[in-house]
Design a protein around this motif. Structure first.
Motif, mmCIF file in Angstrom:
data_model
loop_
_atom_site.group_PDB
_atom_site.id
_atom_site.type_symbol
_atom_site.label_atom_id
_atom_site.label_comp_id
_atom_site.label_asym_id
_atom_site.label_seq_id
_atom_site.Cartn_x
_atom_site.Cartn_y
_atom_site.Cartn_z
ATOM 1 N N LEU A 67 -6.268 30.194 -31.027
ATOM 2 C CA LEU A 67 -6.466 31.583 -30.658
ATOM 3 C C LEU A 67 -7.248 31.687 -29.354
ATOM 4 N N ALA A 68 -8.244 30.839 -29.203
ATOM 5 C CA ALA A 68 -9.103 30.904 -28.023
ATOM 6 C C ALA A 68 -8.541 30.153 -26.828
ATOM 7 N N GLN A 69 -7.647 29.197 -27.073
ATOM 8 C CA GLN A 69 -7.223 28.278 -26.014
ATOM 9 C C GLN A 69 -6.637 28.964 -24.773
ATOM 10 N N PRO A 70 -5.807 29.989 -24.904
ATOM 11 C CA PRO A 70 -5.279 30.622 -23.683
ATOM 12 C C PRO A 70 -6.372 31.154 -22.760
ATOM 13 N N LEU A 71 -7.435 31.714 -23.322
ATOM 14 C CA LEU A 71 -8.528 32.207 -22.500
ATOM 15 C C LEU A 71 -9.320 31.060 -21.890
ATOM 16 N N LEU A 72 -9.477 29.973 -22.634
ATOM 17 C CA LEU A 72 -10.155 28.803 -22.082
ATOM 18 C C LEU A 72 -9.345 28.218 -20.928
ATOM 19 N N ASP A 73 -8.032 28.146 -21.106
ATOM 20 C CA ASP A 73 -7.163 27.617 -20.048
ATOM 21 C C ASP A 73 -7.244 28.480 -18.796
ATOM 22 N N ARG A 74 -7.259 29.780 -18.987
ATOM 23 C CA ARG A 74 -7.332 30.685 -17.834
ATOM 24 C C ARG A 74 -8.648 30.517 -17.082
ATOM 25 N N LEU A 75 -9.749 30.437 -17.830
ATOM 26 C CA LEU A 75 -11.055 30.273 -17.197
ATOM 27 C C LEU A 75 -11.153 28.931 -16.485
ATOM 28 N N ALA A 76 -10.572 27.895 -17.069
ATOM 29 C CA ALA A 76 -10.582 26.580 -16.436
ATOM 30 C C ALA A 76 -9.800 26.597 -15.130
ATOM 31 N N ILE A 96 -16.007 22.607 -29.948
ATOM 32 C CA ILE A 96 -14.784 22.480 -30.742
ATOM 33 C C ILE A 96 -13.506 22.649 -29.925
ATOM 34 N N ALA A 97 -13.605 23.130 -28.694
ATOM 35 C CA ALA A 97 -12.396 23.331 -27.883
ATOM 36 C C ALA A 97 -12.770 23.228 -26.408
ATOM 37 N N ARG A 98 -11.788 22.855 -25.590
ATOM 38 C CA ARG A 98 -12.048 22.701 -24.164
ATOM 39 C C ARG A 98 -10.774 22.925 -23.366
ATOM 40 N N ALA A 99 -10.960 23.094 -22.068
ATOM 41 C CA ALA A 99 -9.848 23.163 -21.118
ATOM 42 C C ALA A 99 -10.346 22.553 -19.816
ATOM 43 N N GLN A 100 -9.560 21.689 -19.222
ATOM 44 C CA GLN A 100 -9.959 20.988 -18.000
ATOM 45 C C GLN A 100 -9.289 21.627 -16.797
ATOM 46 N N GLY A 101 -10.089 22.145 -15.880
ATOM 47 C CA GLY A 101 -9.537 22.793 -14.698
ATOM 48 C C GLY A 101 -9.416 21.886 -13.498
ATOM 49 N N SER A 102 -10.162 20.783 -13.487
ATOM 50 C CA SER A 102 -10.123 19.863 -12.352
ATOM 51 C C SER A 102 -8.880 18.985 -12.430
ATOM 52 N N ARG A 103 -8.090 18.993 -11.374
ATOM 53 C CA ARG A 103 -6.861 18.189 -11.341
ATOM 54 C C ARG A 103 -7.017 16.891 -10.574
ATOM 55 N N SER A 104 -8.115 16.767 -9.837
ATOM 56 C CA SER A 104 -8.326 15.548 -9.055
ATOM 57 C C SER A 104 -9.814 15.379 -8.821
ATOM 58 N N GLY A 105 -10.184 14.212 -8.334
ATOM 59 C CA GLY A 105 -11.576 13.943 -8.043
ATOM 60 C C GLY A 105 -12.377 13.687 -9.303
#
Length: 286
Positions: free
Chosen positions: A101-110, A130-139
């Protein structure tokens, strides 16, 4: 107030409300203790549930052997829940889709921040991611495992959570878990005593979110805010952003704080965690 019924109708209602079978009584004890974090003496458990004292004592003792309750102070002490039923509850919450339920908002914030975003929820007196989203694609990436317990006095997550409590409660929890030190691998700015912690809590309440620079690790900046239920203002969890300090100078952190708080508000509107989940004392605005 007496529990003794005075009419035939009351007798019927009382009999129906009083747990009778072993399983029903056992679950009733767990449910009763879930509403009394400070614990209850066996006499109160017996009278509140209408269970004979001997039966209440036997069931509480069996629950203690199984690890669901513990008795403080030895014989005659209060019974209270351990973390075992809480852990079971959080396993269920994760499996029934709360993180989905929360993941789409976490993905957007990331994506907006370009950094690691994490959701943490209370587990008794602790916080678990309990949940995460990674926004960094490099480095350089900060990408720890989920299920870890947050160190309260050194992480932005912990600071935001403590700032939502009275100072006395926050300090007690930090002391019980222990302050960090540079010698243990924490960053040079980690608060190492009550005075330094309280200063961070005051800034967090004033700012509306926590900001830690080189506290948990020497190279990391993080910010976090609490998630509150829209209808009740109850504390549901925390939302955080973390990444290398070289990518998140303080000016950038201030910008991220605005979208962090807005996302936390949206999560609160969704009631991502049921209100029955353990709640620390409420005080202060974060």
């Amino acid at each position: 107030m007496s529990r003794k019924p005075t009419t035939a109708s009351a007798v019927g209602k009382e009999a129906k409300a009083t747990p009778s079978g072993v399983m029903e009584r056992t679950l009733a004890i767990i449910e009763l203790l879930s509403r009394h974090a400070e614990g209850l003496p066996i006499s109160s458990i017996s009278s509140d549930l209408g269970i004979p004292l001997s039966a209440a004592h036997r069931l509480a003792s069996e629950l203690q052997v199984l690890g669901y309750v513990q008795q403080e102070g030895g014989s005659g002490g209060r019974y209270r829940l351990t973390m075992k039923p809480v852990s079971i509850a959080f396993t269920f919450l994760a499996s029934c889709g709360i993180t989905d339920l929360a993941q789409p908002l976490l993905d957007r914030l990331a994506a907006e921040s370009g950094e690691l975003v994490r959701l943490a929820v209370p587990d008794g007196q602790k916080l678990n991611w309990i949940a995460r989203a990674q926004g960094s694609r490099s480095g350089l990436k900060y990408d720890p495992e989920m299920g870890q317990v947050a160190h309260l006095s050194s992480t932005a997550t912990g600071i935001a959570w403590l700032a939502a409590m009275p100072d006395g409660v926050a300090v007690k929890l930090a002391q019980e878990q222990g302050y960090g030190s540079v010698e243990e691998g924490y960053g040079p700015n980690v608060p190492q005593d009550d005075k330094q912690l309280l200063a961070m809590l005051r800034l967090t309440r004033k700012r509306g979110f926590s900001l830690t620079i080189a506290t948990f690790t020497p190279w990391m900046t993080a910010l976090a805010c609490v998630i509150r239920a829209r209808s009740t203002n109850e504390l549901l969890g925390t939302l955080s952003i973390a990444g290398p300090t070289m990518r998140i100078p303080e000016s950038r952190a201030m910008e991220l704080g605005a979208i962090l708080r807005e996302t936390a508000r949206e999560l609160g509107d969704m009631q991502i965690v049921p209100k029955e989940v353990a709640r620390p004392p409420q005080s202060g605005a974060v």
